[in-house]
Motif scaffolding. Sequence first.
Motif, mmCIF file in Angstrom:
data_model
loop_
_atom_site.group_PDB
_atom_site.id
_atom_site.type_symbol
_atom_site.label_atom_id
_atom_site.label_comp_id
_atom_site.label_asym_id
_atom_site.label_seq_id
_atom_site.Cartn_x
_atom_site.Cartn_y
_atom_site.Cartn_z
ATOM 1 N N ARG A 46 0.831 -1.197 0.000
ATOM 2 C CA ARG A 46 0.000 0.000 0.000
ATOM 3 C C ARG A 46 0.869 1.252 0.000
ATOM 4 N NH1 ARG A 46 -3.917 1.330 -2.307
ATOM 5 N NH2 ARG A 46 -4.551 -0.830 -1.898
ATOM 6 N N LEU A 196 -11.669 9.544 6.001
ATOM 7 C CA LEU A 196 -12.500 8.878 5.004
ATOM 8 C C LEU A 196 -13.919 8.668 5.500
ATOM 9 C CD1 LEU A 196 -9.770 6.402 3.812
ATOM 10 C CD2 LEU A 196 -10.376 8.633 2.890
ATOM 11 N N THR A 210 -9.644 12.548 -2.574
ATOM 12 C CA THR A 210 -9.647 11.892 -1.276
ATOM 13 C C THR A 210 -10.408 12.793 -0.322
ATOM 14 O OG1 THR A 210 -8.298 10.838 0.429
ATOM 15 C CG2 THR A 210 -7.467 12.913 -0.463
ATOM 16 N N GLN A 286 -1.820 3.064 4.428
ATOM 17 C CA GLN A 286 -3.212 2.666 4.319
ATOM 18 C C GLN A 286 -3.846 3.249 3.071
ATOM 19 O OE1 GLN A 286 -4.441 4.196 8.152
ATOM 20 N NE2 GLN A 286 -4.626 2.124 8.937
ATOM 21 N N ARG A 287 -5.003 2.734 2.733
ATOM 22 C CA ARG A 287 -5.745 3.280 1.599
ATOM 23 C C ARG A 287 -6.107 4.726 1.889
ATOM 24 N NH1 ARG A 287 -7.511 -1.161 -1.507
ATOM 25 N NH2 ARG A 287 -7.346 -3.129 -0.359
ATOM 26 N N ASP A 292 -9.360 3.832 -4.571
ATOM 27 C CA ASP A 292 -8.843 2.618 -3.928
ATOM 28 C C ASP A 292 -9.868 2.048 -2.962
ATOM 29 O OD1 ASP A 292 -6.573 3.185 -5.311
ATOM 30 O OD2 ASP A 292 -5.381 3.786 -3.575
ATOM 31 N N LEU A 293 -10.529 2.923 -2.229
ATOM 32 C CA LEU A 293 -11.503 2.470 -1.240
ATOM 33 C C LEU A 293 -12.719 1.845 -1.908
ATOM 34 C CD1 LEU A 293 -11.149 5.544 1.016
ATOM 35 C CD2 LEU A 293 -10.777 3.208 1.774
ATOM 36 N N ASP A 294 -13.122 2.422 -3.025
ATOM 37 C CA ASP A 294 -14.318 1.922 -3.684
ATOM 38 C C ASP A 294 -14.068 0.616 -4.412
ATOM 39 O OD1 ASP A 294 -17.084 2.244 -4.811
ATOM 40 O OD2 ASP A 294 -15.886 2.128 -6.637
ATOM 41 N N ARG A 296 -11.292 -1.270 -4.230
ATOM 42 C CA ARG A 296 -10.428 -2.222 -3.531
ATOM 43 C C ARG A 296 -9.420 -2.844 -4.500
ATOM 44 N NH1 ARG A 296 -12.066 0.056 0.314
ATOM 45 N NH2 ARG A 296 -12.671 -0.822 2.322
ATOM 46 N N PRO A 313 -17.405 6.154 -3.298
ATOM 47 C CA PRO A 313 -16.819 5.359 -2.232
ATOM 48 C C PRO A 313 -17.786 5.112 -1.080
ATOM 49 C CG PRO A 313 -16.078 7.592 -2.099
ATOM 50 C CD PRO A 313 -16.953 7.508 -3.294
ATOM 51 N N GLU A 316 -16.111 5.242 5.438
ATOM 52 C CA GLU A 316 -15.748 4.514 6.637
ATOM 53 C C GLU A 316 -16.406 5.168 7.833
ATOM 54 O OE1 GLU A 316 -11.632 4.138 7.209
ATOM 55 O OE2 GLU A 316 -11.222 3.699 5.129
ATOM 56 N N ALA A 360 -8.622 -0.501 7.719
ATOM 57 C CA ALA A 360 -9.425 0.594 7.174
ATOM 58 C C ALA A 360 -9.063 1.941 7.726
ATOM 59 C CB ALA A 360 -10.887 0.325 7.445
#
Length: 372
Positions: A46, A196, A210, A286-287, A292-294, A296, A313, A316, A360
């Motif tokens: 990552r 996030l 982001t 980390q993401r 990236d979060l959506d 993966r 996304p 979190e 996460a």
Amino acid sequence: MKERLTDGLYGLGWGAVRTLPEPAARALGRGIADLAWRQRGKGVQRLEANLARVVPDAGPEALRELSKAGMRSYLRYWMESFRLPAWSKDRIRGGFDPEDVHYLTDGLAAGRGVILALPHMGNYDLAGAWVTTKLATPFTTVAERLKPETLYDRFVAYREGLGMEVLPHTGGAAFGTLARRLRAGGLVCLVADRDLSASGVEVDFFGERTRMPAGPAMLAQQTGALLLPVTLWYDDSPVMQGRVHPPIPVPEAGDRVQRTGVMTQALADVYAAGIAEHPRDWHMLQRLWLTDLDSRVPAERIAAGAVRESAAPAPEPGPEPGLGLGPELDSEPGPGPRPGQAAAPGAGTVPAADPVSDSAGPPPDSSGTEKT
């Protein structure tokens, strides 16, 4: 069992590493960093994926070398933090050499509150200890509660021992206390490059979207405090380097939401410039980006330049609605909480138990947005 093991490992770090001679601690940190880098766990992958955005022209070999240097920088942070409680005041005063501190000291001398907002760079605990020692200035930061409770207590005691006031990140109470400290002309430090949650503000960062915390900009508008970005980095000396950047102005036009967006984007732009100049010292394992979060997308594919499609996304879990300070005012990626992401000329929320994990969310910072 896992929580007790995590707590025990942190206790061992603070108890054992602090007793080592400095050269031995430095060598231990480098050895652990190189081992983690060779194992290529999710955290290392990552880190490379994130750095690929920072240095898009770097080839695979250059990116690998950069991630190796990044892991060494990250472990230097940990070794320093474990040993920081044993440092003398002279060692702390001489351990950090920031540029343009006058923005901070002039603001405090004028009776205005000051907010220092930092990304996950360098060692914000050391920067915070320098502020309380060299400048004789106390400050307030926020830490996310950790499990087990004994681990949270360790981080709070650690940061309070360095002269920081640490608030638990519990709903609007933390925001209100920070605002009162600022109205009284005090100093608040927050780590503010990752949020996030649904309350995060969307920004452009290295060409992609982001979210970053709204808290620093909202506090500045509500209290009239100066909002000063801070970046930190290491060179080849034992002294950490840093810079206090010019104040982020409050826009004259727009409503509060619009002003918060403009100010948070300005913070992101300062962070991006500092990270691009010192990419190895940005400890983001980390993401971070919404794509990236959506999707993966595996980190190794991103580092290799895979094409991604953006989509909405899934947020979190973050702070309670309305707080706007970020998921863990004091959190950071990596092994459990970063001791003291307490803000100071640096700070944030805490991670969980492995310096190279890809969970996460990051650990709480006592600085106000991540790393505890």
